[in-house]
Design an enzyme around this catalytic site. Structure first.
Site, PDB file in Angstrom:
ATOM      1  N   LYS A 108       0.853  -1.194   0.000  1.00  0.00           N
ATOM      2  CA  LYS A 108       0.000   0.000   0.000  1.00  0.00           C
ATOM      3  C   LYS A 108       0.885   1.239   0.000  1.00  0.00           C
ATOM      4  O   LYS A 108       1.834   1.330   0.777  1.00  0.00           O
ATOM      5  CB  LYS A 108      -0.885  -0.035   1.258  1.00  0.00           C
ATOM      6  CG  LYS A 108      -1.975   1.015   1.315  1.00  0.00           C
ATOM      7  CD  LYS A 108      -2.804   0.801   2.575  1.00  0.00           C
ATOM      8  CE  LYS A 108      -3.908   1.841   2.692  1.00  0.00           C
ATOM      9  NZ  LYS A 108      -4.677   1.651   3.957  1.00  0.00           N
ATOM     10  N   HIS A 110      -0.257   4.419   0.450  1.00  0.00           N
ATOM     11  CA  HIS A 110      -0.851   5.542   1.162  1.00  0.00           C
ATOM     12  C   HIS A 110      -1.233   5.081   2.573  1.00  0.00           C
ATOM     13  O   HIS A 110      -1.108   3.896   2.892  1.00  0.00           O
ATOM     14  CB  HIS A 110      -2.091   6.077   0.421  1.00  0.00           C
ATOM     15  CG  HIS A 110      -3.169   5.055   0.263  1.00  0.00           C
ATOM     16  ND1 HIS A 110      -3.129   4.080  -0.712  1.00  0.00           N
ATOM     17  CD2 HIS A 110      -4.317   4.835   0.969  1.00  0.00           C
ATOM     18  CE1 HIS A 110      -4.217   3.320  -0.613  1.00  0.00           C
ATOM     19  NE2 HIS A 110      -4.943   3.753   0.410  1.00  0.00           N
TER      20      HIS A 110
END
Length: 226
Positions: A108, A110
């Site tokens: 991921k 973010h």
């Protein structure tokens, strides 16, 4: 069913549970190695709360009985994620509360970022998975755990097929579990093995299930690891 001498009660109860749940099926199934297997174990069919809770009980009991020392649980994506969570919950219910983490297949970029989710991966780590086919998933988990600065210590699985692994398309003399134990240096505990399944089928020789014993035994003779 009454356990006979030398019979692993937990393993026999688990095999019966897997058969009754439709998770362990008999027929003709093609494995990843291209073999035609007379049985198939699909942990994805532990697909409701009651089945998953019961499965977690079997894992927790086997892990506790094994005496394996560990500091936290890791559930590899994807099947290991719900398995690891369920086992962590069951162990906590039994009085042992341990941290739990899992990985994403894609990191991921973010929020908290990264590929690991849950508790910080530290100490001796116990990996929870369903089965081992070639040890590939175990190697991936080992790399993630080591990259986090922790120690991959052991793996708990539901069923040890006790079957020769394949390497570059050819059979080898060791099983995936033997590979993980002897070459990767991790302890492995399984709720049940192919030998336990054969014993269960032998105990039911007079019924419908007993008809599958000869085919499973022949498969073990042909592809079983030493």
């Amino acid at each position: 069913m009454v356990a006979s001498a030398g019979q692993d009660r937990l393993a026999q109860d688990f095999v019966e549970f897997a058969v009754q749940s439709g998770v362990l099926r008999f027929g003709e199934f093609k494995t990843k190695a291209g073999r035609l297997s007379p049985y198939f174990f699909n942990a994805g069919l532990f697909d409701d709360g009651a089945k998953l809770g019961r499965l977690a009980q079997f894992y927790a009991q086997r892990i506790t009985a094994s005496g394996i020392a560990f500091d936290m649980i890791f559930g590899p994506a994807y099947k290991g994620i719900p398995l690891g969570a369920a086992v962590a919950i069951e162990l906590a219910r039994m009085g042992r509360n341990v941290p739990y983490a899992y990985n994403r297949k894609e990191a991921k970029d973010h929020g908290e970022g990264g590929s690991l989710v849950g508790a910080p991966v530290r100490g001796n780590v116990l990996v929870i998975d369903d089965v081992m086919s070639a040890g590939t998933a175990a190697r991936e988990s080992i790399a993630l755990i080591q990259a986090a600065g922790a120690t991959p210590h052991a793996v708990a699985i539901a069923l040890d097929r006790q079957e020769k692994a394949t390497e570059n398309g050819a059979d080898v003399d060791w099983s995936a579990v033997q590979y993980v134990r002897e070459r990767l240096g991790l302890q492995v505990c399984a709720i049940a093995t192919l030998d336990d399944l054969l014993q269960y089928l032998q105990e039911h020789a007079g019924g419908e299930l007993g008809a599958h014993h000869a085919k499973v035994a022949a498969y073990r003779d042909r592809y079983g690891a030493g």
